[in-house]
Design an enzyme around this catalytic site. Structure first.
Site, PDB file in Angstrom:
ATOM      1  N   CYS A 157     -12.112  19.566   8.050  1.00 16.33           N
ATOM      2  CA  CYS A 157     -13.215  19.819   7.378  1.00 16.33           C
ATOM      3  C   CYS A 157     -13.118  19.402   5.767  1.00 16.33           C
ATOM      4  O   CYS A 157     -13.966  19.222   5.151  1.00 16.33           O
ATOM      5  CB  CYS A 157     -13.922  21.065   7.510  1.00 16.33           C
ATOM      6  SG  CYS A 157     -14.140  21.545   9.252  1.00 16.33           S
TER       7      CYS A 157
ATOM      8  N   GLU B 112     -13.162  13.967  11.005  1.00 14.08           N
ATOM      9  CA  GLU B 112     -12.144  14.800  11.871  1.00 14.08           C
ATOM     10  C   GLU B 112     -12.494  14.538  13.396  1.00 14.08           C
ATOM     11  O   GLU B 112     -12.049  14.996  14.564  1.00 14.08           O
ATOM     12  CB  GLU B 112     -12.005  16.108  11.545  1.00 14.08           C
ATOM     13  CG  GLU B 112     -13.076  17.152  11.812  1.00 14.08           C
ATOM     14  CD  GLU B 112     -12.671  18.374  12.030  1.00 14.08           C
ATOM     15  OE1 GLU B 112     -12.134  18.910  13.159  1.00 14.08           O
ATOM     16  OE2 GLU B 112     -12.854  19.179  11.042  1.00 14.08           O
TER      17      GLU B 112
ATOM     18  N   HIS C  51     -18.203  25.433   2.517  1.00 10.02           N
ATOM     19  CA  HIS C  51     -17.955  24.745   3.986  1.00 10.02           C
ATOM     20  C   HIS C  51     -18.790  25.811   4.853  1.00 10.02           C
ATOM     21  O   HIS C  51     -18.306  27.144   4.587  1.00 10.02           O
ATOM     22  CB  HIS C  51     -16.686  24.633   4.060  1.00 10.02           C
ATOM     23  CG  HIS C  51     -16.363  24.190   5.624  1.00 10.02           C
ATOM     24  ND1 HIS C  51     -16.903  23.182   6.330  1.00 10.02           N
ATOM     25  CD2 HIS C  51     -15.555  24.679   6.579  1.00 10.02           C
ATOM     26  CE1 HIS C  51     -16.830  23.033   7.305  1.00 10.02           C
ATOM     27  NE2 HIS C  51     -15.705  24.110   7.519  1.00 10.02           N
TER      28      HIS C  51
END
Ligand SMILES: CC(=O)CC(=O)SCCNC(=O)CCNC(=O)[C@H](O)C(C)(C)COP(=O)(O)OP(=O)(O)OC[C@H]1O[C@@H](n2cnc3c(N)ncnc32)[C@H](O)[C@@H]1OP(=O)(O)O
Length: 717
Positions: free
Chosen positions: A195, A94, A329
């Site tokens: 993400c 990203e 994450h």
């Protein structure tokens, strides 16, 4: 033509597809959270409040492209993988630097049949076009340079790529010899979804291996990001950077379990990067947190429903007792802990639902036999396996009584019918293949992990089934008051969605869940979070850093034969809970549970197996779940290529040494370097990065220059 296609379709499909190899890259510099707290005048906030230790950062010498190049090249070096062995390449980021030219296109320089790239210089330029308009004010830290030579070879690029970041063939295995002709991995491209991109890329790579288009080669997935937040913002301390590279293929040591898959998607403006001339995202911090935790709930509901439909999970049975580790994450460690608390809550909701559903059914049937049978059976299974959140007061008593009654009555949940449901026949095939014909996998696999917890879950009962069938009143999301009348299917879906977000904004419940699952966190979460806490957020690479941390800390002996649960999240929002089954070479897990299989033992006498080093050639089978005695055995010989085992992943990662080699920088240094990075987004072209090359390790790619047409040239130190 048709015959050829049919012939291919009849060939055996690749089995046990998953992650074969994993390599990380993180830069050599870090700033300590204690130092940032001192600088910001908030002692305890970043270390205790966010749970972080340090943050990795890089100068304008490194970006998502250079880090992707470093991780991909190091993976091939260390595992002895030739470029010709890779037929598919996906990249996730990203932190893209160009709205048209992908990072993957830069990586193709590593796959040139002519020569592996030490420099990624652009080819001879076309007739120069007028450069795009640039901002007139040139930031103080910009440095202009003369037009870049067309095909430069620097002394650095000519030197062999070795050193801390990339030690060639660390696994001791040489690359397979190249075939006479081979093509670069043209399939795959850059994937962008905050993400979550890395997970989307991994799923696409696995799908290619499992597809009829697969050409027998391996797939590679590379995730790379730089997370940098604006100075003075609340998010500044949650930055980080790094890259992860993975190989995907059959007979993997980390198998992607197609049944263990629950997803969530939703539109939200919680974190995004509108077009502009700065590297910073726009963040609604509070919304990101609730999107993350709400997604945990939604994915858990989806996953449990899928498993239950396939007969892998009984009504009321929780997910967590089936896993040996939780990887997530990790924008900040505290959020991971809250995520695990939320999973525990979802398990408790399932348990209570089963108890209530059975009681409601019994009430409708109105017979004592039904009460003694169904209610007790469901409640006992739930109470036995899912004591993550033991209810307080009368409900706790009721559950305990149900458990005792079930045990006295010899209730067996193994007899439960296997429902095909939405998961369909393929799911049942997978279950049969993997679990040696045991359709159900419902043993209490890790009951020793389950803490007792007193919690006020007032209001939860609103979600539980009522005695009446047909039209149902569905409670609305937390705090919204009334409900609405709908049919049973819609009611079930709405109740599931509402439950997933139940009391999401209740900070006291959040705190109680974190506290109540503290021991569970140590067992399931700590090993994966260990590295992430020291690196900070690296967006797409973050969750794979967690996986690497887990493999590094547990190794083959601590993972083989067990299932781990991975939560991937990307703002915006996409999320997934994925199950991986670790397949190992050690007899550790099987000897602890005493299980073995002569059928499997005979399978591993094949000399090509990656798992043949255990003395007598007869490998004991790993066992699914926590390895406490009675789980069903997996019917496979473990990874087959000696380059790709849990042991080789652990050896390649070498995390202690790599972390120890990092240099601590002051907050002032970090701020100075970050200001250079910010300035580089506004510098006129051509541009030469100003970051200190001494901070770039050997074997690491770095940005050498950007020419007057905006073309970036990377070299390997
Ligand atoms: C970005 C992605 O990668 C995508 C995602 O996953 S989004 C999910 C995570 N979101 C992000 O990372 C966005 C970027 N970060 C941010 O916006 C912010 O850092 C943040 C929203 C995470 C926190 O910002 P903040 O408002 O300043 O934090 P604040 O709520 O005051 O404090 C954070 C915690 O530290 C605690 N705390 C504050 N001061 C403290 C102190 N001195 N000592 C100990 N604890 C302290 C607070 O109580 C709070 O804890 P709880 O949440 O457990 O109650």
């Amino acid at each position: 033509m048709m015959e050829r296609l049919m012939h291919r379709a009849a060939q055996p499909r690749p089995k046990a597809v998953g992650i074969l190899a994993l390599e990380l890259y993180f830069p050599s510099q870090k700033v300590l959270m204690t130092d940032m707290e001192a600088a910001d005048g908030c002692p305890g906030k970043y270390t205790v409040g966010l749970g972080q230790e340090a943050m990795a950062f890089c100068s304008d010498r490194e970006d998502a492209v250079s880090q992707a190049l470093t991780a991909a090249a190091a993976l091939m070096d260390k595992y002895g993988v030739g470029p010709w062995e890779i037929g598919h390449l996906q990249v996730a980021t990203e932190s893209g630097l160009d709205r048209s030219k992908s990072i993957k296109s830069h990586l193709m320089a590593l796959f040139s049949p002519a020569a592996p790239a030490a420099s990624t210089a652009p080819a001879a330029p076309a007739a120069p076009q007028p450069p795009p308009p640039q901002p007139s004010a040139q930031p103080a830290s910009c440095q202009t340079n003369a037009p870049t030579p067309t095909n430069p070879t620097s002394p650095a690029s000519a030197s062999p790529a070795t050193g801390a970041a990339a030690t060639p063939s660390s696994t001791g295995a040489a690359a397979r010899p190249p075939p006479t002709s081979w093509g670069p991995p043209a399939e795959g491209a850059d994937v962008v979804h905050a993400c979550f991109g890395g997970t989307a890329a991994l799923l696409a790579a696995a799908a290619w291996v499992e597809s009829s288009r697969w050409d027998g080669r391996l797939a590679m997935v590379v995730c790379a990001d730089v997370a940098l937040y604006a100075p003075g913002s609340a998010a500044r301390a949650t930055g980080g950077c790094g890259a992860a590279a993975m190989l995907v293929g059959p007979d993997a040591p980390l198998v992607l379990d197609p049944l263990w898959y629950g997803t969530h998607g939703q539109h939200a403006y919680d974190f995004y990067k509108p077009l502009g001339s700065l590297p910073y995202p726009t963040v609604d911090g509070a919304l990101t947190l609730s999107q993350y935790l709400g997604s945990v709930g939604h994915c858990a509901v989806q996953l449990a429903q899928r498993l239950q439909a396939a007969g892998e999970l009984q009504p009321g049975e929780g997910l967590l007792p089936h896993v040996c580790a939780f990887v997530g994450h990790a924008p900040l460690n505290k959020l991971l802990r809250k995520g695990l608390g939320r999973l525990a809550l979802m398990d408790e909701l399932r348990r209570r639902e089963a108890v209530a559903a059975a009681a409601a059914a019994a009430a409708v049937a109105g017979t004592a036999a039904a009460v003694a049978g169904q209610a007790v059976g469901a409640a006992a299974g739930a109470a036995k396996d899912t004591r993550l959140l033991t209810p307080a007061g009368p409900q706790r008593q009721e559950a305990a009584e149900a458990e005792v009654k079930a045990e006295e009555g010899g209730e067996s949940r193994e007899g439960a019918a296997l429902e095909g449901g939405a998961a369909g026949e393929w799911a049942q095939e997978w279950v049969q293949e993997q679990h040696q014909g045991h359709p159900s996998h419902s043993h209490a696999l890790a009951p020793h992990l389950v803490p007792r917890l007193e919690l006020d879950l007032g209001g939860l009962d609103e979600f539980l089934p009522r005695p009446s069938a047909g039209t149902t009143t569905v409670p609305m999301a937390a705090g919204s008051g009334g409900g609405c009348s709908v049919g049973p299917a819609a009611a079930a879906a709405a109740a599931a969605a509402a439950a997933a977000e139940w009391r999401l904004s209740d900070k006291s419940l959040e705190g109680a869940l974190v506290e109540g699952t503290a021991a569970l966190w140590q067992e399931l979460g700590e090993d994966a979070a260990w590295l992430q806490r020291q690196l900070g957020n690296s967006y797409t690479a973050s969750v794979w850093q967690g996986l690497a941390s887990l493999v590094w800390r547990r190794g083959d002996a601590g993972l083989a034969g067990r299932r781990l649960l991975l939560f991937s999240f990307g703002s915006g929002t996409l999320a997934a809970l994925l199950g991986f089954v670790a397949r190992g070479c050690s007899a550790g897990s099987s000897s602890s549970n005493g299980s073995s299989s002569s059928a499997a033992a005979s399978n591993v006498k094949d000399g090509s197996s990656g798992c043949h080093g255990n003395g007598d050639g007869a490998k004991q089978l790993p066992v699914a779940g926590g390895g406490n005695g009675d789980g069903p055995a997996f019917l496979d010989p473990g990874p087959r290529d000696p380059r790709f085992t849990l042991e080789s992943i652990q050896r390649v990662l070498d995390l202690d040494a790599r972390l120890a080699a990092r240099v601590v920088r002051s907050v002032a240094d970090f701020n100075g370097v970050a200001a250079q990075v910010e300035a580089s987004y506004r510098c006129p072209l051509p541009y030469t990065p100003v970051g200190d090359l001494a901070a770039v390790g050997r074997g690491v790619y770095y940005l050498a220059a950007v020419d007057e047409l905006g073309r970036r040239r990377y070299e390997r130190k």
